[in-house]
Write a protein that holds these residues in place. Structure first.
Motif, PDB file in Angstrom:
ATOM      1  N   SER A 237       0.837  -1.203   0.000  1.00  0.00           N
ATOM      2  CA  SER A 237       0.000   0.000   0.000  1.00  0.00           C
ATOM      3  C   SER A 237       0.871   1.252   0.000  1.00  0.00           C
ATOM      4  N   GLU A 238       1.939   1.220   0.788  1.00  0.00           N
ATOM      5  CA  GLU A 238       2.855   2.368   0.837  1.00  0.00           C
ATOM      6  C   GLU A 238       3.571   2.538  -0.506  1.00  0.00           C
ATOM      7  N   ALA A 239       3.921   1.413  -1.150  1.00  0.00           N
ATOM      8  CA  ALA A 239       4.572   1.480  -2.463  1.00  0.00           C
ATOM      9  C   ALA A 239       3.657   2.133  -3.486  1.00  0.00           C
ATOM     10  N   ILE A 240       2.387   1.725  -3.510  1.00  0.00           N
ATOM     11  CA  ILE A 240       1.439   2.291  -4.475  1.00  0.00           C
ATOM     12  C   ILE A 240       1.242   3.784  -4.222  1.00  0.00           C
ATOM     13  N   LEU A 241       1.160   4.168  -2.953  1.00  0.00           N
ATOM     14  CA  LEU A 241       1.007   5.580  -2.617  1.00  0.00           C
ATOM     15  C   LEU A 241       2.195   6.391  -3.137  1.00  0.00           C
ATOM     16  N   ALA A 242       3.421   5.875  -2.917  1.00  0.00           N
ATOM     17  CA  ALA A 242       4.624   6.576  -3.369  1.00  0.00           C
ATOM     18  C   ALA A 242       4.670   6.654  -4.896  1.00  0.00           C
ATOM     19  N   ASN A 266       2.852  -2.457 -12.000  1.00  0.00           N
ATOM     20  CA  ASN A 266       3.349  -3.680 -11.356  1.00  0.00           C
ATOM     21  C   ASN A 266       2.839  -3.798  -9.922  1.00  0.00           C
ATOM     22  N   SER A 267       2.871  -2.689  -9.178  1.00  0.00           N
ATOM     23  CA  SER A 267       2.427  -2.725  -7.782  1.00  0.00           C
ATOM     24  C   SER A 267       0.929  -2.960  -7.692  1.00  0.00           C
ATOM     25  N   LEU A 268       0.164  -2.321  -8.555  1.00  0.00           N
ATOM     26  CA  LEU A 268      -1.277  -2.542  -8.576  1.00  0.00           C
ATOM     27  C   LEU A 268      -1.599  -3.991  -8.934  1.00  0.00           C
ATOM     28  N   HIS A 269      -0.832  -4.555  -9.860  1.00  0.00           N
ATOM     29  CA  HIS A 269      -1.018  -5.968 -10.225  1.00  0.00           C
ATOM     30  C   HIS A 269      -0.742  -6.867  -9.031  1.00  0.00           C
ATOM     31  N   SER A 270       0.323  -6.563  -8.280  1.00  0.00           N
ATOM     32  CA  SER A 270       0.649  -7.365  -7.088  1.00  0.00           C
ATOM     33  C   SER A 270      -0.499  -7.318  -6.077  1.00  0.00           C
ATOM     34  N   ARG A 271      -1.101  -6.136  -5.905  1.00  0.00           N
ATOM     35  CA  ARG A 271      -2.203  -6.045  -4.941  1.00  0.00           C
ATOM     36  C   ARG A 271      -3.435  -6.795  -5.443  1.00  0.00           C
ATOM     37  N   PHE A 272      -3.654  -6.765  -6.742  1.00  0.00           N
ATOM     38  CA  PHE A 272      -4.775  -7.537  -7.296  1.00  0.00           C
ATOM     39  C   PHE A 272      -4.594  -9.023  -7.007  1.00  0.00           C
ATOM     40  N   GLN A 273      -3.360  -9.504  -7.194  1.00  0.00           N
ATOM     41  CA  GLN A 273      -3.105 -10.933  -6.937  1.00  0.00           C
ATOM     42  C   GLN A 273      -3.351 -11.286  -5.475  1.00  0.00           C
ATOM     43  N   THR A 275      -5.441  -9.383  -3.232  1.00  0.00           N
ATOM     44  CA  THR A 275      -6.784  -9.066  -2.742  1.00  0.00           C
ATOM     45  C   THR A 275      -7.889  -9.457  -3.713  1.00  0.00           C
ATOM     46  N   GLY A 276      -7.579  -9.580  -5.003  1.00  0.00           N
ATOM     47  CA  GLY A 276      -8.595  -9.894  -5.993  1.00  0.00           C
ATOM     48  C   GLY A 276      -9.464  -8.722  -6.386  1.00  0.00           C
ATOM     49  N   ASP A 277      -9.068  -7.514  -6.026  1.00  0.00           N
ATOM     50  CA  ASP A 277      -9.843  -6.322  -6.351  1.00  0.00           C
ATOM     51  C   ASP A 277      -9.690  -5.996  -7.838  1.00  0.00           C
ATOM     52  N   ASN A 278     -10.792  -6.119  -8.588  1.00  0.00           N
ATOM     53  CA  ASN A 278     -10.737  -5.910 -10.044  1.00  0.00           C
ATOM     54  C   ASN A 278     -10.295  -4.504 -10.423  1.00  0.00           C
ATOM     55  N   SER A 279     -10.604  -3.525  -9.588  1.00  0.00           N
ATOM     56  CA  SER A 279     -10.230  -2.154  -9.937  1.00  0.00           C
ATOM     57  C   SER A 279      -8.715  -2.020 -10.035  1.00  0.00           C
ATOM     58  N   ASP A 280      -7.968  -2.788  -9.222  1.00  0.00           N
ATOM     59  CA  ASP A 280      -6.502  -2.727  -9.275  1.00  0.00           C
ATOM     60  C   ASP A 280      -5.964  -3.253 -10.603  1.00  0.00           C
ATOM     61  N   ILE A 281      -6.496  -4.372 -11.081  1.00  0.00           N
ATOM     62  CA  ILE A 281      -5.947  -4.948 -12.313  1.00  0.00           C
ATOM     63  C   ILE A 281      -6.312  -4.085 -13.522  1.00  0.00           C
ATOM     64  N   TYR A 282      -7.492  -3.469 -13.495  1.00  0.00           N
ATOM     65  CA  TYR A 282      -7.851  -2.594 -14.615  1.00  0.00           C
ATOM     66  C   TYR A 282      -6.990  -1.338 -14.610  1.00  0.00           C
ATOM     67  N   GLY A 310       1.960  -7.489 -20.454  1.00  0.00           N
ATOM     68  CA  GLY A 310       1.511  -8.852 -20.736  1.00  0.00           C
ATOM     69  C   GLY A 310       1.204  -9.634 -19.471  1.00  0.00           C
ATOM     70  N   ILE A 311       2.017  -9.456 -18.429  1.00  0.00           N
ATOM     71  CA  ILE A 311       1.791 -10.166 -17.165  1.00  0.00           C
ATOM     72  C   ILE A 311       0.456  -9.750 -16.551  1.00  0.00           C
ATOM     73  N   SER A 312       0.165  -8.451 -16.576  1.00  0.00           N
ATOM     74  CA  SER A 312      -1.104  -7.974 -16.007  1.00  0.00           C
ATOM     75  C   SER A 312      -2.294  -8.459 -16.839  1.00  0.00           C
ATOM     76  N   LEU A 313      -2.159  -8.408 -18.153  1.00  0.00           N
ATOM     77  CA  LEU A 313      -3.234  -8.903 -19.008  1.00  0.00           C
ATOM     78  C   LEU A 313      -3.497 -10.393 -18.777  1.00  0.00           C
ATOM     79  N   LEU A 314      -2.425 -11.143 -18.536  1.00  0.00           N
ATOM     80  CA  LEU A 314      -2.585 -12.579 -18.278  1.00  0.00           C
ATOM     81  C   LEU A 314      -3.372 -12.816 -16.990  1.00  0.00           C
ATOM     82  N   SER A 315      -3.102 -12.002 -15.972  1.00  0.00           N
ATOM     83  CA  SER A 315      -3.860 -12.147 -14.724  1.00  0.00           C
ATOM     84  C   SER A 315      -5.336 -11.842 -14.945  1.00  0.00           C
ATOM     85  N   ARG A 316      -5.621 -10.850 -15.767  1.00  0.00           N
ATOM     86  CA  ARG A 316      -7.039 -10.557 -16.038  1.00  0.00           C
ATOM     87  C   ARG A 316      -7.675 -11.685 -16.836  1.00  0.00           C
TER      88      ARG A 316
END
Length: 918
Positions: A237-242, A266-273, A275-282, A310-316
């Motif tokens: 969370s601190e990484a995403i804020l920064a 990358n950080s938003l993708h990590s949080r999606f993995q 928490t599963g929050d779709n807003s992060d991956i989008y 590509g990594i983020s798209l694969l997660s979606r």
């Protein structure tokens, strides 16, 4: 200055004024150097605004002229060198040209050396040098570079007074290098210190300062790395804020915006993995798509941005199963892998992901063949001649298994031809490079003698440069650092000269494929006239053999459905356990005792369930290799069993195993019973070859005339310091001497302390054949330090590789573990036997593990007696190793008759002996 383009003057007239001053300053004018350097700085700033590469190239030319015109000892020299190095560093970051980075480090190292202690600019020069060393670390993976980078940046921080405005950038640079080392070693204290220093840098930076986005960006990456290691969501969370703040504070059009967007994604993708929050991956995908759109065409970081997307798209896709997402995934990875710019390691990662994503397509897409084609090409680019041998081996550990996976895929598409080609092009890369540097140039010399001489000279220098190993650290002086930087720069330039020379050669008709990887069909043109070459691919999905025979127009595909990678590893583990137990009873010539053996065998167990009908574990392993691997191959080749009463030798098989199968004795596979044994020895004489190309090149260049330096040199080393006595070595060479001394051959024997390492190397050049009876040791941590132990000291593989033994024929390595490879480099043939082949020997007798003193003299005597009995006296061949494979087969059969049983002790007495080469 006429070659430098006139700069654009978008801000004021300073640039054009200085340009005109430099243009019209007479040569020799006292202000010429400073004006050239100032012009370079202006042009560099122009580049930072326009991102036009021509501006930066012009800046570098101006800086280079300033340095060239400045006398040694001039007080301005450190400044000019620093400015030159900084501009070169920027161009490397833009284009990825490794030559620029090498030149930058050399200029910056010289600037530091010439800067007086206590000078106010010393911290800046140290920190910038540290940044360049960090960049080189990411290109080469050499830990010495990142250690030196951290050392430079610590000194920069230490030399800067508290409260000085430059302390913040020095702290953040130190944090970046500490994070880099963590990513390589996994040492968490490095990452914790990185975060502390980068937080301190952010705290020291006033709000609104233009450097704040960079400091926040670097802090965010470090926090993200700690989340990946520790799993604390607060770090993420601190990484995403920064990183969000870094993006918000970055002006539109800023050159660093793409990298900041990509890493926020990358950080938003990590949080999606997590928490599963779709807003992060989008949001992650949106940020990374913008990073790709904003990146300048040809920028070296574009492949990284595409891979992250590509990594983020694969997660979606894994969440939505939307085929449009999968299509975008494949497109992103493919575009990254095939990009004309960027580091090969980044593109290789993308190519691997490209292949993996294609496996998600149902039914499997033939496009995966294109992906693996790209993978094989990129593997070679991650371990190039501009690196030392040690660094190349380090990189290849990361790609181990990929060529085998590629070949397995090709076999599943019924493309055995492509499987063979990929195994040849993706394995034993360093071995192939060494061979290329020693390629005979007779045809080229007839066409262009000058070009051939140039190739030979550069290859000689590259060979030496590649084998050298240097040290670094706090203990070396500044001038020594400059010398190391010059050495690295020269090495890179030599590699580029080599590439340029190859391009010149290939521009000539008839030389278009000079030293290029061979297409599969060319391998069929120079196979041995008699015998079979059998490549065995071992992969987790399937195992296959590929058999080659002279005169056949295509490879024979032999699936091995009863064998598997799991079984292969089980056999290897079980055999290793039995060997450790055996060696505790008979240490033989193995100077290095495995640490697991020191407890007198307690705890040693086998993972192999045991054999049938009372078989021992070793017998069970050999039966498994026979039934599941070797016999199906012999049946497919329709090879008959040979009448043992016949005086003729069985036909020849050259085995080319891959992966963990390289550590198992195919040449001894069989069922060993007192009344009904059946083994490979009843069907064929076995040899090994690291690659098919290694064998075909020796066939192609086979000599038909008497060797002008024919003869045998031998030595015994019964009492090498630091190792156990092996008196049998003296008996061994004396028995050989008795066999050979009456044969009118050139034979020389030097024993014990009478022989120095240097004399041995000279003897390798003076004699066509060599017999070494001594201790040997395989160094798993650094394969180049694998060595023979002499009374005078060690003879290391790295030293042997520096000799070009063009007249070498046969090497008999009567020592332990001389064909034992390194587990992490199973397909690189990193052992003393392969080292002798790479150095020029056409054939090598070696050992897979320890041998004992009791039988070695008899094996050697019978081996040489067979060679003498089968000499071509009419041809005046002198001492010739052409019959060495048959000679070893004969000597082993004699030993088996002497032992007259199939106990583990008897089997392990003769199985270690193996033959390599033609």
């Amino acid at each position: 200055m006429s070659n430098v383009p006139t700069p654009v003057t978008s801000e004021g007239t300073d640039v054009s004024i200085d340009w005109r001053v430099a243009q019209f300053t007479p040569e020799g004018h006292p202000d010429m150097t400073s004006r050239c350097n100032n012009l370079g700085n202006y042009l560099r700033r122009q580049f930072e605004r326009t991102r036009e590469l021509r501006d930066l190239s012009a800046a570098i030319q101006a800086h280079q002229k300033a340095v060239a015109l400045t006398a040694e000892g001039d007080s301005d020299m450190p400044l000019f060198l620093y400015d030159l190095g900084y501009s070169l560093q920027l161009r490397f970051l833009r284009t990825g040209d490794f030559r620029d980075l090498s030149e930058a480090i050399l200029a910056q190292q010289r600037a530091v050396e010439l800067t007086p202690e206590g000078h106010s600019h010393m911290p800046t020069r140290l920190s910038t040098l540290g940044n360049s060393l960090d960049c080189r670390f990411w290109r080469t993976g050499d830990l010495r570079d990142i250690s030196d980078a951290i050392l430079m940046q610590r000194r920069a921080v230490e030399l800067t007074p508290e409260g000085h405005w430059d302390i913040a950038p020095y702290l953040t640079n130190l944090g970046v290098s500490l994070r880099s080392r963590f990513q390589h070693t996994g040492d968490l204290p490095d990452l914790s210190e990185a975060i502390l220093t980068q937080k301190r840098a952010v705290d020291l930076m006033p709000e609104g300062h233009s450097g704040m986005p960079l400091f926040l960006y670097n802090l965010g990456i470090s926090l993200q790395r700690r989340f990946q290691r520790v799993g604390d969501l607060s770090d993420l969370s601190e990484a995403i804020l920064a990183q969000r703040r870094a993006v918000e504070l970055t002006p539109e059009g800023h050159s660093n915006m793409p990298s900041r967007l990509s890493n926020l994604g990358n950080s938003l993708h990590s949080r999606f993995q997590r928490t599963g929050d779709n807003s992060d991956i989008y949001e992650a995908i949106s940020s990374q798509q913008r990073s790709v759109e904003l990146a300048p065409e040809g920028h070296s970081d574009v492949p990284s941005y595409l891979t992250n997307l590509g990594i983020s798209l694969l997660s979606r896709f894994e969440r939505t199963k939307d085929p449009r997402d999968l299509a975008e995934v494949i497109s992103a990875f493919r575009t990254s892998a095939t990009s004309d710019c960027g580091a090969p390691r980044i593109k290789l990662e993308a190519a691997e992901r490209w292949a993996e994503s294609l496996n998600l397509v149902d039914p499997p897409s033939p496009a995966i063949m294109d992906a693996f084609d790209t993978i094989i090409c990129l593997i070679a680019l991650t371990a190039t001649l501009e690196q030392t041998l040690q660094d190349r081996y380090t990189h290849l550990q990361e790609t181990s298994g990929l060529p085998l996976k590629a070949a397995s895929t090709a076999c599943s598409f019924d493309r055995v031809d492509k499987a063979l080609e990929w195994l040849e092009q993706g394995r034993c890369l360093v071995w192939g490079q060494l061979t290329n540097l020693r390629t005979p140039l007779d045809d080229l010399r007839l066409h262009d003698e000058h070009l051939a001489d140039s190739i030979m000279e550069v290859s000689r220098q590259l060979d030496t440069a590649g084998s050298s190993r240097t040290t670094s650290g706090e203990e070396i002086t500044s001038s020594e650092r400059v010398s190391l930087a010059e050495e690295a720069r020269d090495h890179v330039n030599l590699a580029r000269q080599w590439d340029d020379l190859l391009a010149k050669v290939r521009a000539n008709p008839g030389f278009e494929n000079f030293l290029k990887p061979s297409p599969w069909y060319t391998l069929l043109q120079h196979l041995p006239e008699l015998g079979y070459v059998v490549v065995i691919n071992v992969d987790e999905r399937r195992c296959d053999a590929i058999a080659l025979l002279a005169g056949q127009d295509k490879p024979l595909h032999i699936p091995l459905p009863d064998f598997s990678l799991t079984k292969c590893n089980e056999y290897r583990m079980s055999l290793s356990a039995q060997l450790r137990s055996h060696h505790l009873r008979d240490r033989g010539r193995n100077v290095m005792v495995d640490s697991e053996c020191r407890d007198e065998g307690r705890g040693i167990r086998s993972v192999f369930p045991g054999g049938k009908d009372g078989e021992s574990i070793v017998q069970g392993i050999l039966r498994g290799l026979w039934c599941e691997v070797v016999k199906p191959i012999l049946q497919a080749l329709e090879m008959p069993k040979v009448d043992q009463s016949s005086a003729s030798m069985p036909p020849r098989i050259w085995w080319c195993p891959t992966g963990p199968l390289s550590f198992l004795p195919l040449h001894a596979a069989g069922i060993y019973r007192k009344k009904s044994s059946e083994t490979i020895l009843d069907y064929a004489v076995s040899s090994y070859t690291p690659t098919v190309t290694a064998l075909t090149e020796r066939v192609k260049n086979s000599r038909t005339t008497e060797n002008p330096v024919s003869g045998l040199f031998m030595t015994s080393q019964p009492n090498a310091p630091g190792s156990s006595p092996i008196p049998g070595t003296t008996t061994e060479v004396q028995s050989i001497y008795e066999v050979t001394r009456t044969a009118k051959l050139r034979v020389e024997m030097i024993e014990g302390g009478a022989l120095t390492v240097a004399q041995c190397l000279d003897s390798m050049e003076a004699f066509s054949s060599i017999h070494l009876a001594c201790h040997a040791s395989q160094d798993a941590a650094d394969p180049l330090k694998s060595r023979f132990l002499f009374h005078d000291g060690p003879l290391e593989l790295a030293t042997i590789l520096q000799r070009n033994l063009k007249n070498a024929d046969l090497a008999f390595l009567s020592a332990c573990q001389t064909s034992t490879g390194e587990e992490k480099l199973s397909d690189e043939a990193v052992h003393l036997a392969a080292g002798m082949l790479a150095a020029g020997y056409r054939r090598v007798v070696a050992t897979m593990w320890s041998i004992g003193d009791r039988y070695a003299p008899d094996v050697a005597a019978n081996f040489y007696q067979y060679l003498l009995d089968h000499r071509d006296l009419a041809g005046g061949s002198g001492f010739d190793g052409a019959e060495s494979a048959n000679a070893l087969h004969h000597a082993i059969q004699q030993l088996r008759l002497q032992l007259d049983d199939h106990s583990d002790q008897s089997l392990l007495a003769w199985i270690p002996y193996v033959h390599y080469g033609y």
